[in-house]
Design a protein around this motif. Sequence first.
Motif, PDB file in Angstrom:
ATOM      1  N   GLN A  71       0.960  -1.080   0.117  1.00  0.00           N
ATOM      2  CA  GLN A  71       0.040   0.033   0.043  1.00  0.00           C
ATOM      3  C   GLN A  71       0.888   1.411   0.078  1.00  0.00           C
ATOM      4  OE1 GLN A  71      -3.195  -0.047   2.913  1.00  0.00           O
ATOM      5  NE2 GLN A  71      -3.750  -2.012   2.478  1.00  0.00           N
ATOM      6  N   VAL A  72       0.450   2.224  -0.834  1.00  0.00           N
ATOM      7  CA  VAL A  72       1.397   3.505  -0.991  1.00  0.00           C
ATOM      8  C   VAL A  72       0.670   4.658  -1.046  1.00  0.00           C
ATOM      9  CG1 VAL A  72       3.479   2.360  -2.275  1.00  0.00           C
ATOM     10  CG2 VAL A  72       1.261   3.085  -3.397  1.00  0.00           C
ATOM     11  N   GLY A  73       1.074   5.528  -0.538  1.00  0.00           N
ATOM     12  CA  GLY A  73       0.162   7.162  -0.581  1.00  0.00           C
ATOM     13  C   GLY A  73      -0.176   7.589  -2.015  1.00  0.00           C
ATOM     14  N   ALA A  74       0.816   7.185  -2.897  1.00  0.00           N
ATOM     15  CA  ALA A  74       0.465   7.832  -4.130  1.00  0.00           C
ATOM     16  C   ALA A  74       1.272   6.837  -5.248  1.00  0.00           C
ATOM     17  CB  ALA A  74       1.041   9.403  -4.444  1.00  0.00           C
ATOM     18  N   LEU A  86      -3.838   8.882 -11.556  1.00  0.00           N
ATOM     19  CA  LEU A  86      -4.864   8.085 -11.345  1.00  0.00           C
ATOM     20  C   LEU A  86      -5.832   8.352 -10.487  1.00  0.00           C
ATOM     21  CD1 LEU A  86      -6.140   5.460 -12.748  1.00  0.00           C
ATOM     22  CD2 LEU A  86      -4.548   4.111 -11.034  1.00  0.00           C
ATOM     23  N   ALA A  87      -6.957   8.744 -10.426  1.00  0.00           N
ATOM     24  CA  ALA A  87      -8.102   9.075  -9.413  1.00  0.00           C
ATOM     25  C   ALA A  87      -7.921   8.035  -8.151  1.00  0.00           C
ATOM     26  CB  ALA A  87      -9.247   9.585  -9.817  1.00  0.00           C
ATOM     27  N   GLY A  88      -7.889   8.379  -6.999  1.00  0.00           N
ATOM     28  CA  GLY A  88      -8.278   7.362  -5.798  1.00  0.00           C
ATOM     29  C   GLY A  88      -7.588   8.052  -4.470  1.00  0.00           C
ATOM     30  N   LYS A  89      -7.944   7.717  -3.530  1.00  0.00           N
ATOM     31  CA  LYS A  89      -7.247   7.681  -2.128  1.00  0.00           C
ATOM     32  C   LYS A  89      -6.501   7.103  -1.591  1.00  0.00           C
ATOM     33  CE  LYS A  89     -11.575  10.426  -1.312  1.00  0.00           C
ATOM     34  NZ  LYS A  89     -13.014  10.356  -0.793  1.00  0.00           N
ATOM     35  N   GLN A  90      -6.655   5.728  -2.079  1.00  0.00           N
ATOM     36  CA  GLN A  90      -5.526   4.711  -1.677  1.00  0.00           C
ATOM     37  C   GLN A  90      -4.911   3.796  -2.787  1.00  0.00           C
ATOM     38  OE1 GLN A  90      -5.036   4.053   1.838  1.00  0.00           O
ATOM     39  NE2 GLN A  90      -6.333   5.968   2.367  1.00  0.00           N
ATOM     40  N   ASP A 143     -10.969   4.105  -3.381  1.00  0.00           N
ATOM     41  CA  ASP A 143     -11.556   5.234  -2.721  1.00  0.00           C
ATOM     42  C   ASP A 143     -11.255   4.848  -1.178  1.00  0.00           C
ATOM     43  OD1 ASP A 143     -12.195   6.803  -4.848  1.00  0.00           O
ATOM     44  OD2 ASP A 143     -14.504   6.031  -4.795  1.00  0.00           O
ATOM     45  N   THR A 144     -11.076   3.436  -0.788  1.00  0.00           N
ATOM     46  CA  THR A 144     -11.017   3.316   0.526  1.00  0.00           C
ATOM     47  C   THR A 144      -9.867   2.323   0.710  1.00  0.00           C
ATOM     48  OG1 THR A 144     -12.648   1.437   0.338  1.00  0.00           O
ATOM     49  CG2 THR A 144     -13.558   3.678   1.248  1.00  0.00           C
ATOM     50  N   LYS A 145      -9.451   2.166   2.039  1.00  0.00           N
ATOM     51  CA  LYS A 145      -8.044   1.251   2.011  1.00  0.00           C
ATOM     52  C   LYS A 145      -8.499  -0.047   1.701  1.00  0.00           C
ATOM     53  CE  LYS A 145      -4.785  -0.066   5.495  1.00  0.00           C
ATOM     54  NZ  LYS A 145      -4.234   0.123   7.020  1.00  0.00           N
ATOM     55  N   PRO A 146      -7.840  -0.599   0.646  1.00  0.00           N
ATOM     56  CA  PRO A 146      -8.002  -1.915   0.409  1.00  0.00           C
ATOM     57  C   PRO A 146      -7.841  -3.069   1.218  1.00  0.00           C
ATOM     58  CG  PRO A 146      -6.205  -1.252  -0.613  1.00  0.00           C
ATOM     59  CD  PRO A 146      -6.675  -0.040   0.220  1.00  0.00           C
ATOM     60  N   VAL A 147      -8.588  -4.119   1.376  1.00  0.00           N
ATOM     61  CA  VAL A 147      -8.418  -5.227   2.200  1.00  0.00           C
ATOM     62  C   VAL A 147      -8.329  -6.084   1.072  1.00  0.00           C
ATOM     63  CG1 VAL A 147      -9.443  -7.005   3.858  1.00  0.00           C
ATOM     64  CG2 VAL A 147      -9.688  -4.478   4.093  1.00  0.00           C
ATOM     65  N   HIS A 165     -15.111  -5.881  -1.089  1.00  0.00           N
ATOM     66  CA  HIS A 165     -15.792  -4.627  -1.373  1.00  0.00           C
ATOM     67  C   HIS A 165     -15.868  -4.135  -0.099  1.00  0.00           C
ATOM     68  CE1 HIS A 165     -18.155  -6.482  -5.097  1.00  0.00           C
ATOM     69  NE2 HIS A 165     -16.845  -6.152  -5.367  1.00  0.00           N
ATOM     70  N   PRO A 166     -15.823  -2.687  -0.190  1.00  0.00           N
ATOM     71  CA  PRO A 166     -16.086  -1.780   1.128  1.00  0.00           C
ATOM     72  C   PRO A 166     -17.580  -2.336   1.909  1.00  0.00           C
ATOM     73  CG  PRO A 166     -15.667  -0.456  -0.884  1.00  0.00           C
ATOM     74  CD  PRO A 166     -15.932  -1.902  -1.431  1.00  0.00           C
ATOM     75  N   VAL A 167     -17.164  -2.335   3.201  1.00  0.00           N
ATOM     76  CA  VAL A 167     -18.328  -2.377   4.135  1.00  0.00           C
ATOM     77  C   VAL A 167     -19.610  -1.837   3.491  1.00  0.00           C
ATOM     78  CG1 VAL A 167     -19.185  -2.513   6.485  1.00  0.00           C
ATOM     79  CG2 VAL A 167     -16.907  -3.236   5.943  1.00  0.00           C
ATOM     80  N   GLY A 168     -20.759  -2.472   3.768  1.00  0.00           N
ATOM     81  CA  GLY A 168     -22.070  -1.764   3.013  1.00  0.00           C
ATOM     82  C   GLY A 168     -22.154  -1.653   1.711  1.00  0.00           C
ATOM     83  N   CYS A 169     -21.298  -2.151   0.887  1.00  0.00           N
ATOM     84  CA  CYS A 169     -21.391  -2.178  -0.503  1.00  0.00           C
ATOM     85  C   CYS A 169     -22.362  -3.137  -1.124  1.00  0.00           C
ATOM     86  CB  CYS A 169     -19.896  -2.226  -1.035  1.00  0.00           C
ATOM     87  SG  CYS A 169     -20.060  -2.096  -3.017  1.00  0.00           S
ATOM     88  N   ARG A 170     -23.187  -2.887  -2.095  1.00  0.00           N
ATOM     89  CA  ARG A 170     -23.916  -3.878  -2.828  1.00  0.00           C
ATOM     90  C   ARG A 170     -23.482  -3.743  -4.074  1.00  0.00           C
ATOM     91  NH1 ARG A 170     -30.024  -3.071  -0.719  1.00  0.00           N
ATOM     92  NH2 ARG A 170     -29.638  -4.004   1.445  1.00  0.00           N
ATOM     93  N   ALA A 171     -22.961  -4.804  -4.600  1.00  0.00           N
ATOM     94  CA  ALA A 171     -22.439  -5.008  -6.005  1.00  0.00           C
ATOM     95  C   ALA A 171     -23.445  -5.270  -7.071  1.00  0.00           C
ATOM     96  CB  ALA A 171     -21.488  -6.215  -6.218  1.00  0.00           C
TER      97      ALA A 171
END
Length: 171
Positions: A71-74, A86-90, A143-147, A165-171
Motif C-alpha cells: 500500500q502506498v500513498g501515491a 489516477l484518481a483514488g485515495k488509496q 477510494d477506501t483502504k483496500p483489504v 468490497h467496502p463494508v455496506g457495498c452492494r455489487a
Amino acid sequence: MHHRHTLAAVAAGILLTAGIGATIPAGATNAPHSPTRATALVVNARWGGHATFDRLVIDVRGAMPPVTVHQVGALHYDGSGGRVPLAGKQFLEIRLSPAAAHDDAGKSAYQGPRLLKIHLPALKGVALTGDFEGVVTIGAAFDTKPVYKTFRLHSPERFVVDIAHPVGCRA
C-alpha cells in the motif's frame, strides 16, 4: 613449489569456466517466445467484479517472478518519478521482478491498460507505472483502504489480487 601448482590449477579452472561460458550464444536463453526465457514477460492486466470482491489479474508469459504488493500513498512512474494521474485515495503498488513488459527488441509485449479509470465497487483504476531496469510495476487505485489477498494461478501463469468490497457495498 606446491603453492605454485595450486595457484596454477585454480587459474586454469577459472579460465576453463570462462571459456565454457563464452561458447553459449548470448541470446540462447532470452528468446522472446522461448519457455526458457530468463526474464518473465508481463503481457496483460485485467479485472472483474464479483459479488463480494473485485479481482485484478496480471498475466505473465514464462515463469512467475517474485511479486510484492504494498500500500502506498501515491503512485509514481518508475524511472521519471512523475506522479501517476489516477484518481483514488488509496493505492496498491504491485512489483514483479525480474520481469519486463517488452521483448528483447524493445517492442511492447504488454497489451493491458496503461492508465484506466474503472467503475467497480472497490477497484477504481489501474495503471502500468513501470517497465524499467528489470522491474514491472502496476498500480491500482481505490477510494477506501483496500483489504486484499493475493495468490498465483498456473497454466497460464497469473498473479491475482482479490479486493474485498467496502463494508455496506452492494455489487
